[in-house]
Design an enzyme around this catalytic site. Structure first.
Site, mmCIF file in Angstrom:
data_model
loop_
_atom_site.group_PDB
_atom_site.id
_atom_site.type_symbol
_atom_site.label_atom_id
_atom_site.label_comp_id
_atom_site.label_asym_id
_atom_site.label_seq_id
_atom_site.Cartn_x
_atom_site.Cartn_y
_atom_site.Cartn_z
ATOM 1 C CG ASN A 1 -1.870 1.196 1.219
ATOM 2 O OD1 ASN A 1 -1.480 2.336 1.424
ATOM 3 N ND2 ASN A 1 -3.155 0.910 0.991
ATOM 4 C CB SER B 1 -5.754 2.125 -3.322
ATOM 5 O OG SER B 1 -6.188 3.379 -2.839
ATOM 6 C CD GLU B 2 -5.843 3.951 2.209
ATOM 7 O OE1 GLU B 2 -5.540 4.883 2.954
ATOM 8 O OE2 GLU B 2 -5.012 3.363 1.492
ATOM 9 C CG ASN B 3 -9.838 3.943 -3.235
ATOM 10 O OD1 ASN B 3 -8.696 3.504 -3.164
ATOM 11 N ND2 ASN B 3 -10.320 4.481 -4.348
ATOM 12 N N GLY B 4 -10.315 0.371 -2.209
ATOM 13 C CA GLY B 4 -10.773 -0.855 -2.837
ATOM 14 C C GLY B 4 -10.167 -1.166 -4.179
#
Length: 215
Positions: free
Chosen positions: A26, A49-52
């Site tokens: 990430n 990425s943490e938004n998917g």
């Protein structure tokens, strides 16, 4: 002393050299996202990425931009073959479940013991919440930090104790700055490399926490 600090692009390129084949990685908002542009095209490295998103490639040209493909920093991205996107709840499950091998984050301060402060300086216009960096700091198997060695006013950013609110405690493994690469170990802060022309004494002058030569 005659030395040339690394540019932000050079810091990103240097970090890319240490990302290993097969890693799930990430890249945090800001400078860390530039690392994607310097990863070998033939290396199997999975950017998350943490938004998917999983399987991001380098930044697209302006003509290639797709409004449905953006990272957590709202920057346009590309997907490599086999890349995917999914619900952010599943994305955070990856982070919190220990499935991310490495995260690279920016920082305002890093303490000698690896404490990380990267979300709030107390400024009136600061962002209102810590965001996904907290989950990454405690969930990733390794945490790297990229930042300038000092603030714009010359104050050290590698300190004995963080004076800003913490993102994570004792979580940082390695720091990449415009002057050096430093490992955080049980034995202390070990300097692994410095820019050409810089010596340990001068680096210490720009660092609050005690450094040791680990080369």
């Amino acid at each position: 002393m005659n030395y040339q600090a690394r540019s932000r692009a050079e810091i990103a390129r240097r970090v890319a050299q240490d990302i290993r084949e097969g890693m799930y990685v990430n890249l945090g908002i800001g400078l860390p996202t530039k690392i994607a542009d310097y990863l070998p095209a033939d290396a199997e490295i999975f950017l998350h990425s943490e938004n998917g998103l999983l399987g991001m490639g380098p930044a697209p040209s302006e003509r290639e931009r797709d409004s449905e493909l953006i990272n957590a920093g709202k920057e346009y991205v590309t997907l490599i073959k086999g890349g995917s996107f999914f619900h952010h709840g599943d994305s955070f499950a990856m982070m919190r479940g220990g499935h991310i091998d490495l995260c690279v984050l920016g920082a305002f301060q890093v303490a000698a013991n690896g404490d990380l402060a990267n979300w709030h300086t107390g400024a009136a216009d600061a962002i209102p919440a810590v965001g996904g960096a907290m989950d990454l700091a405690v969930g990733a198997k390794e945490v790297y930090v990229t930042m300038e060695h000092t603030t714009k006013t010359g104050a050290p950013k590698i300190v004995e104790t963080c004076r800003y609110p913490l993102t994570g405690m004792a979580c940082v493994n390695r720091i990449y700055t415009d002057l050096a690469v430093i490992d955080i170990t049980p034995q202390g802060l070990l300097v692994r490399e410095m820019v050409e022309g810089l010596d340990l004494a001068e680096l210490q002058n720009h660092t609050e926490a005690k450094l040791q030569d680990g080369r």
